[in-house]
Motif scaffolding. Structure first.
Motif, mmCIF file in Angstrom:
data_model
loop_
_atom_site.group_PDB
_atom_site.id
_atom_site.type_symbol
_atom_site.label_atom_id
_atom_site.label_comp_id
_atom_site.label_asym_id
_atom_site.label_seq_id
_atom_site.Cartn_x
_atom_site.Cartn_y
_atom_site.Cartn_z
ATOM 1 N N ALA A 26 95.135 15.551 -52.386
ATOM 2 C CA ALA A 26 95.273 14.843 -51.109
ATOM 3 C C ALA A 26 94.002 14.902 -50.273
ATOM 4 N N GLY A 27 92.980 15.597 -50.768
ATOM 5 C CA GLY A 27 91.687 15.605 -50.096
ATOM 6 C C GLY A 27 91.453 16.751 -49.140
ATOM 7 N N ILE A 28 92.295 17.784 -49.182
ATOM 8 C CA ILE A 28 92.104 18.936 -48.293
ATOM 9 C C ILE A 28 91.134 19.906 -48.958
ATOM 10 N N PRO A 29 90.034 20.270 -48.302
ATOM 11 C CA PRO A 29 89.048 21.174 -48.916
ATOM 12 C C PRO A 29 89.612 22.571 -49.138
ATOM 13 N N THR A 30 89.063 23.271 -50.121
ATOM 14 C CA THR A 30 89.515 24.619 -50.441
ATOM 15 C C THR A 30 89.383 25.550 -49.248
ATOM 16 N N GLY A 31 90.439 26.330 -49.007
ATOM 17 C CA GLY A 31 90.451 27.308 -47.932
ATOM 18 C C GLY A 31 90.663 26.737 -46.541
ATOM 19 N N GLU A 32 90.791 25.433 -46.414
ATOM 20 C CA GLU A 32 90.896 24.803 -45.091
ATOM 21 C C GLU A 32 92.299 24.284 -44.813
ATOM 22 N N ASP A 33 92.527 23.959 -43.518
ATOM 23 C CA ASP A 33 93.791 23.365 -43.082
ATOM 24 C C ASP A 33 93.736 21.853 -43.253
ATOM 25 N N GLY A 34 94.884 21.252 -43.494
ATOM 26 C CA GLY A 34 94.941 19.802 -43.605
ATOM 27 C C GLY A 34 96.362 19.310 -43.739
ATOM 28 N N SER A 35 96.518 18.004 -43.793
ATOM 29 C CA SER A 35 97.838 17.378 -43.874
ATOM 30 C C SER A 35 98.001 16.646 -45.192
ATOM 31 N N MET A 36 99.199 16.732 -45.747
ATOM 32 C CA MET A 36 99.591 15.881 -46.864
ATOM 33 C C MET A 36 101.045 15.491 -46.640
ATOM 34 N N TYR A 37 101.546 14.571 -47.442
ATOM 35 C CA TYR A 37 102.873 14.016 -47.223
ATOM 36 C C TYR A 37 103.654 14.046 -48.533
ATOM 37 N N TRP A 38 104.987 14.132 -48.394
ATOM 38 C CA TRP A 38 105.807 14.183 -49.605
ATOM 39 C C TRP A 38 107.028 13.278 -49.499
ATOM 40 N N ALA A 39 107.452 12.792 -50.640
ATOM 41 C CA ALA A 39 108.688 12.031 -50.776
ATOM 42 C C ALA A 39 109.181 12.273 -52.201
#
Length: 371
Positions: A111-124
Motif C-alpha cells: 500500500a506504499g507505507i515505508p518501513t517503520g513508519e505510520d500510514g493508512s491502508m484500506y480493506w474490504a
C-alpha cells in the motif's frame, strides 16, 4: 410419412439420470458481494508486532452464490479507498480470518507505507465461486498502521563471514544460512570466536550488501562487525522482516537411542555433527526397539531434532525426506518424533551425520560407512 421422435426422447430421458448433462462444463454462476464489514472498525490503529503470535482478526457478513454453494473469501487491501487491490489474503470459506502482523506488514508495504513508519491502508472482502468473483460494493475500511522496522528488500540468500566466523575473511568460502519457508527468516548453526568480528552478506559477489548487528538489531548501514564474548557453537536466527537477531549458545548435541542409550556427537564445522563407529543394536522388549532421535541444548532449552511427525515406520532406503531433521522444544516425551533404523542395519557399525546448514535442501541426517 410422418416420424414421431417422442418415444425416443422418453427413452433417452429414462436412460439418463438426473445428473446427466450433455454439457460437462461447470458454471457456478454469479456471486453476490459481501454486504457489510464487521471488524476491525473504520479508522482502527494497529501497531504491527513482530511476534509469531501477533495477529488481527478480520470479520464480515456472508455473501451468497447463485448456485447455493458457499463462496470463498479474500481480504483485499488498498492504498486508497477508491484504488486498485494491492494485496490479498485468502480466508477460505470462513467469514473471519486471523491475519498475522507479518502478513499485514506485507500488505502495508504494498500500500506504499515505508518501513517503520505510520500510514493508512484500506480493506474490504472479495467473494468468489469458481471463476466468478464479486465486485466490492461496501466502502473499504481504513486502517492506521505502524509498519515493522524491517527491510524493504529481503535477501534471497545469506552468508556469514569475518574473522570470527568458521571460514574467516575469505568471502568465497563463506557458509550459507538455512532459508526458512517463512520469507525473510534465516538460521545458522555456526562456531564463533570470542572478540573477533563477523557479518552477514546477501551474496559472494563484489557488490554484496553487508548486514551487521547494532544495538541488538540487524543493520545494513554500519561497517562494524558483530562479536560474541565467548568461543562457542551458536544458533543464529535472522529475521529480515523486523531486523531481528537471536544468538543462542548450543552447549551439546546428543544422539539418543531408546531414550537411555545416548552418545555425544562431535561438531565438525558448518552446522554439522557426527557420531562415528556406532553399532546399531535393536533392543529386545518383546518387540524390537529401534527408535532414535537427536537432542540439542540451545540457549538452555532442550530441543529435539527429529522426524516430522510423532511416530514413523522403518524406512526401506537410506536416502530421501524420511531423514529430514525438524526442530522441536522437548516436552519430556521420551519417544518424541523418533526415526527408526532400517531392518538391515541391526548389528551393523555405522557413522551418523547431522547436517544443519544451508548447503542441503533441508536439514537432514545421513547414515553411512556401513560395516
Amino acid at each position: 410419412m410422418k416420424y414421431s421422435f417422442f418415444p425416443t426422447l422418453l427413452l433417452a430421458a429414462a436412460l439418463c439420470p438426473v445428473s446427466c448433462t450433455l454439457d460437462k462444463e461447470y458454471r457456478p454462476g454469479d456471486v453476490y458481494p459481501v454486504s457489510s464489514l464487521i471488524s476491525p472498525e473504520d479508522d482502527t490503529y494497529i501497531r504491527l508486532q513482530s511476534g509469531s503470535d501477533a495477529s488481527t482478526t478480520f470479520e464480515w457478513s456472508p455473501a451468497f452464490a447463485q448456485d447455493g454453494m458457499s463462496p470463498q473469501y479474500e481480504v483485499a487491501f488498498y492504498g486508497s479507498p477508491d484504488g486498485e487491490i494491492v494485496y490479498r489474503v485468502d480466508a477460505g470459506f470462513n467469514t473471519s480470518v486471523s491475519i498475522a502482523h507479518k502478513e499485514l506488514n506485507k500488505a502495508a508495504s504494498a500500500a506504499g507505507i515505508p518501513t517503520g513508519e505510520d500510514g493508512s491502508m484500506y480493506w474490504a472482502v472479495v467473494a468468489s465461486r469458481g471463476i466468478s468473483e464479486s465486485a466490492v460494493t461496501v466502502t473499504p475500511r481504513k486502517l492506521e498502521v505502524t509498519r515493522l522496522l524491517g527491510f524493504e528488500t529481503i535477501p534471497a540468500e545469506v552468508y556469514i563471514t569475518g574473522e570470527g566466523s568458521e571460514t574467516g575473511t575469505d568471502l568465497s568460502a563463506a557458509y550459507k544460512a538455512i532459508k526458512s519457508t517463512e520469507e525473510g527468516m534465516f538460521t545458522f548453526y555456526h562456531q564463533l570466536k570470542a572478540g573477533q568480528g563477523f557479518t552477514f552478506v546477501d551474496s559472494k559477489d563484489a557488490d554484496h550488501t553487508v548486514y551487521t548487528i547494532v544495538n541488538g538489531i540487524l543493520d545494513d548501514k554500519s561497517s562494524t562487525p558483530a562479536t560474541v564474548s565467548e568461543d562457542g557453537i551458536y544458533k543464529i536466527t535472522l529475521d529480515f522482516n523486523v531486523r531481528g537477531v537471536t544468538i543462542e549458545p548450543i552447549t551439546n548435541v546428543l544422539y539418543n537411542f531408546a531414550d537411555d542409550h545416548t552418545r555425544n556427537m562431535d561438531y565438525i564445522g558448518n552446522g554439522t555433527w557426527k557420531l562415528t563407529d556406532y553399532t546399531v543394536q535393536f533392543l529386545d522388549k518383546g518387540y524390537e526397539e529401534d527408535r532414535y532421535h537427536f537432542r540439542a541444548t540451545i540457549g538452555g532449552t532442550e530441543m529435539v531434532w527429529g522426524y516430522e511427525a510423532s511416530d514413523s515406520s522403518r524406512p526401506g532406503t537410506l536416502t530421501g525426506s524420511y531423514f529430514y531433521v525438524y526442530e522441536y522444544v522437548w516436552d519430556g516425551n521420551r519417544w518424541a518424533y523418533p526415526y527408526k533404523f532400517m531392518t538391515d542395519l541391526n548389528g551393523a557399525t555405522v557413522d551418523i551425520t547431522v547436517y544443519m546448514n544451508g548447503d542441503v535442501d533441508h536439514t537432514t541426517h545421513i547414515i553411512d560407512n556401513i560395516r
